[in-house]
Design a protein around this motif. Structure first.
Motif, mmCIF file in Angstrom:
data_model
loop_
_atom_site.group_PDB
_atom_site.id
_atom_site.type_symbol
_atom_site.label_atom_id
_atom_site.label_comp_id
_atom_site.label_asym_id
_atom_site.label_seq_id
_atom_site.Cartn_x
_atom_site.Cartn_y
_atom_site.Cartn_z
ATOM 1 N N ASP A 43 75.334 15.273 52.989
ATOM 2 C CA ASP A 43 76.616 15.800 53.466
ATOM 3 C C ASP A 43 76.381 16.712 54.658
ATOM 4 N N ARG A 84 87.120 21.230 55.917
ATOM 5 C CA ARG A 84 88.066 20.109 56.060
ATOM 6 C C ARG A 84 87.666 18.963 55.135
ATOM 7 N N GLU A 85 86.359 18.687 55.038
ATOM 8 C CA GLU A 85 85.878 17.616 54.159
ATOM 9 C C GLU A 85 86.142 17.956 52.693
ATOM 10 N N SER A 87 88.493 19.820 51.542
ATOM 11 C CA SER A 87 89.936 19.690 51.355
ATOM 12 C C SER A 87 90.327 18.221 51.199
ATOM 13 N N ARG A 88 89.728 17.366 52.021
ATOM 14 C CA ARG A 88 90.009 15.927 51.944
ATOM 15 C C ARG A 88 89.580 15.382 50.584
ATOM 16 N N ARG A 89 88.418 15.807 50.115
ATOM 17 C CA ARG A 89 87.920 15.332 48.823
ATOM 18 C C ARG A 89 88.818 15.783 47.675
ATOM 19 N N GLN A 90 89.361 16.972 47.775
ATOM 20 C CA GLN A 90 90.234 17.465 46.709
ATOM 21 C C GLN A 90 91.560 16.721 46.684
ATOM 22 N N GLN A 91 91.949 16.154 47.810
ATOM 23 C CA GLN A 91 93.210 15.433 47.860
ATOM 24 C C GLN A 91 93.080 14.000 47.369
ATOM 25 N N LEU A 92 91.841 13.525 47.187
ATOM 26 C CA LEU A 92 91.649 12.184 46.630
ATOM 27 C C LEU A 92 92.214 12.168 45.223
ATOM 28 N N GLN A 148 84.062 12.724 42.773
ATOM 29 C CA GLN A 148 85.341 12.605 42.071
ATOM 30 C C GLN A 148 85.170 12.929 40.584
#
Length: 187
Positions: A43, A84-85, A87-92, A148
């Motif tokens: 990452d 930002r990454e 945040s994106r992962r939490q929105q999955l 996830q």
């Protein structure tokens, strides 16, 4: 690289060597930051490479003004990209394993002419407990990424989920081995 003009000139004339030097000085800082905030070394590499691209594009532009060291600037970019990454992962959509999913697995493994073994393994998975069952089914059957799974099962990090997956798998293996040994001894 005392001045921005010197840095810009070095990037334009000897880009590879200049970026390599910057990479060697700064990447360990970025890796440490990303790993302390729930990420892995790969990452960190992804984030840092993106940060280097942003930095390079800005640094060769005439209008760029650098008010800190290159390492500090790159660490700042990397932090923003990592946030930002995350945040994106939490929105999955975090798919948790419900009774419905468990039922799907059981139906697909329902006994056919020669499928007693697959049903038996599911019985052993059931005996591991809800947390292990959910983790193993999510990873092996539903092929969910560990990020996830870690989020949906409330593990502190991806590493914690990986360690727990290994422990659950070892418990499953021990259970199956014990039954097989018992069957061999008594047959």
């Amino acid at each position: 690289m005392d001045t921005l003009a010197t840095l810009r000139q070095a990037l334009l004339t000897n880009r590879e060597q200049t970026l390599t030097s910057i990479y060697q000085r700064t990447f360990p800082l970025v890796r440490r930051y990303v790993q302390q905030h729930g990420g892995s070394a790969p990452d960190a590499k992804d984030v840092f490479q993106d940060a280097l691209v942003v930095f390079y594009e800005k640094a060769v532009a005439e209008s760029f003004v650098l008010t800190s060291s290159v390492s500090t600037y790159l660490l700042g970019i990397s932090r923003n990209l990592w946030r930002r990454e995350l945040s994106r992962r939490q929105q999955l959509p975090a798919t948790s394993l419900s009774e419905e999913h468990t039922q799907e697995v059981a139906e697909e493994a329902a006994p056919g002419p020669d499928s007693r073994e697959s049903l038996a393994v599911l019985d052993y998975v059931e005996q591991l407990g809800e947390r292990c069952k959910s983790l193993l089914l999510a990873f092996y059957y539903f092929q969910q990424p560990l990020e996830q799974i870690a989020g949906s099962l409330h593990y502190g990090s991806i590493r914690s989920a990986t360690v727990q997956k290994f422990k659950c798998l070892e418990r499953l293996r021990k259970s199956v081995r014990a039954v097989v040994q018992h069957a061999l001894v008594h047959s």
